[in-house]
Design a protein around this motif. Sequence first.
Motif, PDB file in Angstrom:
ATOM      1  N   ASP A   1       0.725  -1.251   0.045  1.00  0.00           N
ATOM      2  CA  ASP A   1       0.161   0.134  -0.073  1.00  0.00           C
ATOM      3  C   ASP A   1       0.958   1.209   0.018  1.00  0.00           C
ATOM      4  O   ASP A   1       2.159   0.993  -0.279  1.00  0.00           O
ATOM      5  CB  ASP A   1      -0.848   0.013   0.938  1.00  0.00           C
ATOM      6  CG  ASP A   1      -0.153  -0.059   2.712  1.00  0.00           C
ATOM      7  OD1 ASP A   1       0.885   0.815   2.674  1.00  0.00           O
ATOM      8  OD2 ASP A   1      -0.534  -0.876   3.416  1.00  0.00           O
ATOM      9  N   SER A   2       0.250   2.359  -0.063  1.00  0.00           N
ATOM     10  CA  SER A   2       0.968   3.479  -0.224  1.00  0.00           C
ATOM     11  C   SER A   2       1.814   4.082   1.142  1.00  0.00           C
ATOM     12  O   SER A   2       2.598   5.104   0.916  1.00  0.00           O
ATOM     13  CB  SER A   2       0.046   4.646  -0.425  1.00  0.00           C
ATOM     14  OG  SER A   2      -0.972   5.028   0.717  1.00  0.00           O
ATOM     15  N   SER A   3       1.899   3.335   2.197  1.00  0.00           N
ATOM     16  CA  SER A   3       2.701   3.661   3.445  1.00  0.00           C
ATOM     17  C   SER A   3       4.075   2.927   3.186  1.00  0.00           C
ATOM     18  O   SER A   3       5.023   3.286   3.803  1.00  0.00           O
ATOM     19  CB  SER A   3       2.148   2.948   4.729  1.00  0.00           C
ATOM     20  OG  SER A   3       2.154   1.457   4.931  1.00  0.00           O
ATOM     21  N   ILE A   4       4.230   2.224   2.017  1.00  0.00           N
ATOM     22  CA  ILE A   4       5.424   1.581   1.858  1.00  0.00           C
ATOM     23  C   ILE A   4       6.274   2.292   0.868  1.00  0.00           C
ATOM     24  O   ILE A   4       5.914   2.637  -0.316  1.00  0.00           O
ATOM     25  CB  ILE A   4       5.162   0.159   1.255  1.00  0.00           C
ATOM     26  CG1 ILE A   4       4.447  -0.731   2.500  1.00  0.00           C
ATOM     27  CG2 ILE A   4       6.627  -0.582   1.024  1.00  0.00           C
ATOM     28  CD1 ILE A   4       4.114  -2.043   1.749  1.00  0.00           C
ATOM     29  N   LYS A   5       7.248   2.926   1.246  1.00  0.00           N
ATOM     30  CA  LYS A   5       8.040   3.932   0.695  1.00  0.00           C
ATOM     31  C   LYS A   5       9.332   3.315   0.031  1.00  0.00           C
ATOM     32  O   LYS A   5      10.097   4.077  -0.821  1.00  0.00           O
ATOM     33  CB  LYS A   5       8.501   5.254   1.474  1.00  0.00           C
ATOM     34  CG  LYS A   5       7.236   5.855   2.094  1.00  0.00           C
ATOM     35  CD  LYS A   5       6.266   6.496   1.051  1.00  0.00           C
ATOM     36  CE  LYS A   5       5.182   7.332   1.728  1.00  0.00           C
ATOM     37  NZ  LYS A   5       3.890   7.228   0.632  1.00  0.00           N
ATOM     38  N   GLY A   6       9.693   2.106   0.332  1.00  0.00           N
ATOM     39  CA  GLY A   6      10.690   1.323  -0.067  1.00  0.00           C
ATOM     40  C   GLY A   6      10.809  -0.064   0.535  1.00  0.00           C
ATOM     41  O   GLY A   6       9.956  -0.201   1.281  1.00  0.00           O
ATOM     42  N   ILE A   7      11.639  -0.693  -0.281  1.00  0.00           N
ATOM     43  CA  ILE A   7      11.435  -2.357   0.028  1.00  0.00           C
ATOM     44  C   ILE A   7      12.763  -2.604   0.069  1.00  0.00           C
ATOM     45  O   ILE A   7      13.848  -2.456  -0.905  1.00  0.00           O
ATOM     46  CB  ILE A   7      10.744  -3.100  -1.150  1.00  0.00           C
ATOM     47  CG1 ILE A   7       9.162  -2.641  -1.080  1.00  0.00           C
ATOM     48  CG2 ILE A   7      10.951  -4.422  -0.973  1.00  0.00           C
ATOM     49  CD1 ILE A   7       8.391  -3.294  -2.081  1.00  0.00           C
ATOM     50  N   ILE A   8      13.098  -3.324   0.920  1.00  0.00           N
ATOM     51  CA  ILE A   8      14.538  -4.064   0.997  1.00  0.00           C
ATOM     52  C   ILE A   8      14.157  -5.596   0.983  1.00  0.00           C
ATOM     53  O   ILE A   8      13.606  -6.014   1.526  1.00  0.00           O
ATOM     54  CB  ILE A   8      15.353  -3.637   2.357  1.00  0.00           C
ATOM     55  CG1 ILE A   8      15.722  -2.400   2.294  1.00  0.00           C
ATOM     56  CG2 ILE A   8      16.663  -4.476   2.518  1.00  0.00           C
ATOM     57  CD1 ILE A   8      16.748  -2.050   3.301  1.00  0.00           C
ATOM     58  N   LEU A   9      14.866  -6.248   0.033  1.00  0.00           N
ATOM     59  CA  LEU A   9      15.205  -7.759  -0.018  1.00  0.00           C
ATOM     60  C   LEU A   9      16.271  -8.171   0.836  1.00  0.00           C
ATOM     61  O   LEU A   9      17.505  -7.892   0.513  1.00  0.00           O
ATOM     62  CB  LEU A   9      15.161  -8.248  -1.441  1.00  0.00           C
ATOM     63  CG  LEU A   9      14.106  -7.424  -2.563  1.00  0.00           C
ATOM     64  CD1 LEU A   9      14.409  -8.158  -4.086  1.00  0.00           C
ATOM     65  CD2 LEU A   9      12.758  -7.795  -2.179  1.00  0.00           C
ATOM     66  N   SER A  10      16.132  -9.100   1.620  1.00  0.00           N
ATOM     67  CA  SER A  10      17.087  -9.512   2.500  1.00  0.00           C
ATOM     68  C   SER A  10      17.912 -10.400   2.117  1.00  0.00           C
ATOM     69  O   SER A  10      17.621 -11.115   0.832  1.00  0.00           O
ATOM     70  CB  SER A  10      16.524 -10.168   3.789  1.00  0.00           C
ATOM     71  OG  SER A  10      16.393 -11.260   3.621  1.00  0.00           O
ATOM     72  N   GLY A  11      19.037 -11.028   2.381  1.00  0.00           N
ATOM     73  CA  GLY A  11      19.770 -12.052   2.149  1.00  0.00           C
ATOM     74  C   GLY A  11      19.194 -13.426   2.458  1.00  0.00           C
ATOM     75  O   GLY A  11      18.087 -13.443   2.978  1.00  0.00           O
ATOM     76  N   GLY A  12      19.677 -14.570   2.392  1.00  0.00           N
ATOM     77  CA  GLY A  12      19.019 -15.635   2.934  1.00  0.00           C
ATOM     78  C   GLY A  12      20.007 -16.942   2.272  1.00  0.00           C
ATOM     79  O   GLY A  12      20.882 -16.656   1.288  1.00  0.00           O
ATOM     80  N   PRO A  13      19.542 -18.091   2.652  1.00  0.00           N
ATOM     81  CA  PRO A  13      20.333 -19.202   2.298  1.00  0.00           C
ATOM     82  C   PRO A  13      19.803 -19.835   1.250  1.00  0.00           C
ATOM     83  O   PRO A  13      20.592 -21.002   0.717  1.00  0.00           O
ATOM     84  CB  PRO A  13      20.192 -20.117   3.586  1.00  0.00           C
ATOM     85  CG  PRO A  13      18.662 -19.760   4.022  1.00  0.00           C
ATOM     86  CD  PRO A  13      18.530 -18.432   3.886  1.00  0.00           C
ATOM     87  N   LEU A  14      18.927 -19.467   0.465  1.00  0.00           N
ATOM     88  CA  LEU A  14      18.392 -20.190  -0.611  1.00  0.00           C
ATOM     89  C   LEU A  14      19.421 -19.692  -1.823  1.00  0.00           C
ATOM     90  O   LEU A  14      20.235 -19.070  -1.866  1.00  0.00           O
ATOM     91  CB  LEU A  14      16.803 -19.554  -0.897  1.00  0.00           C
ATOM     92  CG  LEU A  14      15.977 -19.609   0.043  1.00  0.00           C
ATOM     93  CD1 LEU A  14      14.629 -18.803  -0.139  1.00  0.00           C
ATOM     94  CD2 LEU A  14      15.638 -21.132   0.408  1.00  0.00           C
ATOM     95  N   ASN A  15      18.917 -20.509  -3.032  1.00  0.00           N
ATOM     96  CA  ASN A  15      19.619 -20.345  -4.229  1.00  0.00           C
ATOM     97  C   ASN A  15      18.437 -19.798  -5.337  1.00  0.00           C
ATOM     98  O   ASN A  15      17.331 -20.220  -5.177  1.00  0.00           O
ATOM     99  CB  ASN A  15      19.870 -21.739  -4.830  1.00  0.00           C
ATOM    100  CG  ASN A  15      20.300 -21.825  -6.381  1.00  0.00           C
ATOM    101  OD1 ASN A  15      19.563 -21.406  -6.837  1.00  0.00           O
ATOM    102  ND2 ASN A  15      21.529 -22.640  -6.405  1.00  0.00           N
TER     103      ASN A  15
END
Length: 520
Positions: free
Chosen positions: A48-62
């Motif tokens: 929604d409009s309250s989200i001003k930015g997104i961070i995609l984290s690290g992780g153990p997947l491929n």
Amino acid sequence: MILDQSLNKILIIDFGSQFTQLIARRIRELGVFSEIISHKKIKNKNIDSSIKGIILSGGPLNVYEINRYSFDKEILKNNIPILGICFGHQILSKLNGGKVKQSKHREFGLANVYKKKDSLLIKNFFNQKKIHKVWMSHADQVSKLPKNFRVIASSQNSKFAIVEDKTNKFYGVQFHPEVTHTENGKKIIKNFIFLICKIKKNWSSKDQKMKLIKEVRNQIGENKVICALSGGVDSSVVAQLLNKAIGKKLYCIFVNTGLLRKNEEKQVVDTFKKRLKMNLIYVNAEKEFLKKLTNVSDPERKRKIIGNLFIRIFERYAKKIKNVKFLAQGTLYPDLIESRSVTGSQTSKIKSHHNVGGLPKKMKLKLVEPLKFLFKDEVRNLGLELNLNTEIISRHPFPGPGLAIRMPGIITKEKINILKEADYYFIQGLKEHGLYNKIWQAYAALLPVKTVGVMGDNRTYEYLCLLRAITSEDGMTADFYEFKKSFAQMISNKIVNSIRGINRVVYDITSKPPSTIELE
Ligand code: XMP
């Protein structure tokens, strides 16, 4: 879904990195609200409009496994700035048409990155030499960039260490800016949230206090709330927040199990009843607990007996207050983040922890959990803002079953009294020598063996006192604290000379793992 829509925020989509919580904390330290959600839970309709930015984290997947986990790729099409970190960087490239493959050289630990181009993301990050130390932890890497992306910086092993697609406001870093080993890493996060996402500061203890008080008032209306107060940081902050919000509609129940630290019951009554003028119901259940614990030495049985009796006593007193609708609890944000099990692994249950949480089920009360979006350090700051004194706020954690689990073997009144004194001298010593706040948790324990000593010309045969002092981030792992000889000597003398019943002091030098912090 636990998204709070009342504040603008940076959303962190978690792919299972052990550092995800750190990203959220760094953003909040910069004065901006941030929330974490598992990549399996978030769907494009939730953006929604309250989200001003997104961070995609690290992780153990491929990245080639990701379809199995159904990440909603539509999320990338909202024209919201996105920063991918490590795995997040790889998945962002992959989903935009790039390629990812196993690195020839896996990179774990410190690496140098070299600046290639300017970008808002790296403003004031590099020094004059255009080289910077960062912390890497990856086996895969981006091998071909998507169209529109360009390289901002490279390391020896990662050509695409920092990249950007300015048109779509997509950014990727192969290293971890959220960990302290990356020098100046916070700058990257700061640039992303303020220069690229253009979000405004909205997160300080003062803001939180006002917001939470308003929310609690709205939720509770004219109803009554009960709260189990232990005197620990979380329950104290919840109680004081509710006290400010709804005053006498809050009823706190404080149960003295007889297994508390020296003078603790007096401190709790003085602080909450006398100073803060709360409706505090003080229940002295010392005898009841001691009776139930007679001749019990099995650690798990101790825990179960204490937990069950606590609930029964709490219910007994709660029922006396008519028409209660709510139960307040000090649940914190880390308790709620479900994404820890993203790889399917769950830490096995080592001890049955007794918390007041989830209590009491039979009464069918609705929950009030005002701290559920806060980390522990934020709870401490909020507590100060609410006029709780630093003594309460900076207290070391204390387990629900109290001294019972610091006394292996059977529990007697005599042993409790000896232990309370030993613990008191140890903690006082730490405070007087400016060590208390350097240590995450410290306590004295009484071991169920007696040893021979000599005092004056007399032989003694008394208990063994064990001291434990650890440093830790979150209690999940711990290391013992190294005292100077002079301090250790002073404490041991003080304990042995002042307390009848102890003639020897030992110091626990195991870390966690393989030990745990408590003895039982
Ligand atoms: P362990 O001994 O499991 O302790 O390494 C980790 C942290 O948890 C605390 N602890 C408890 N806290 N109820 C609590 O509220 C409990 O039953 C309990 N048992 C352990 C312990 O003091 C340490 O901080």
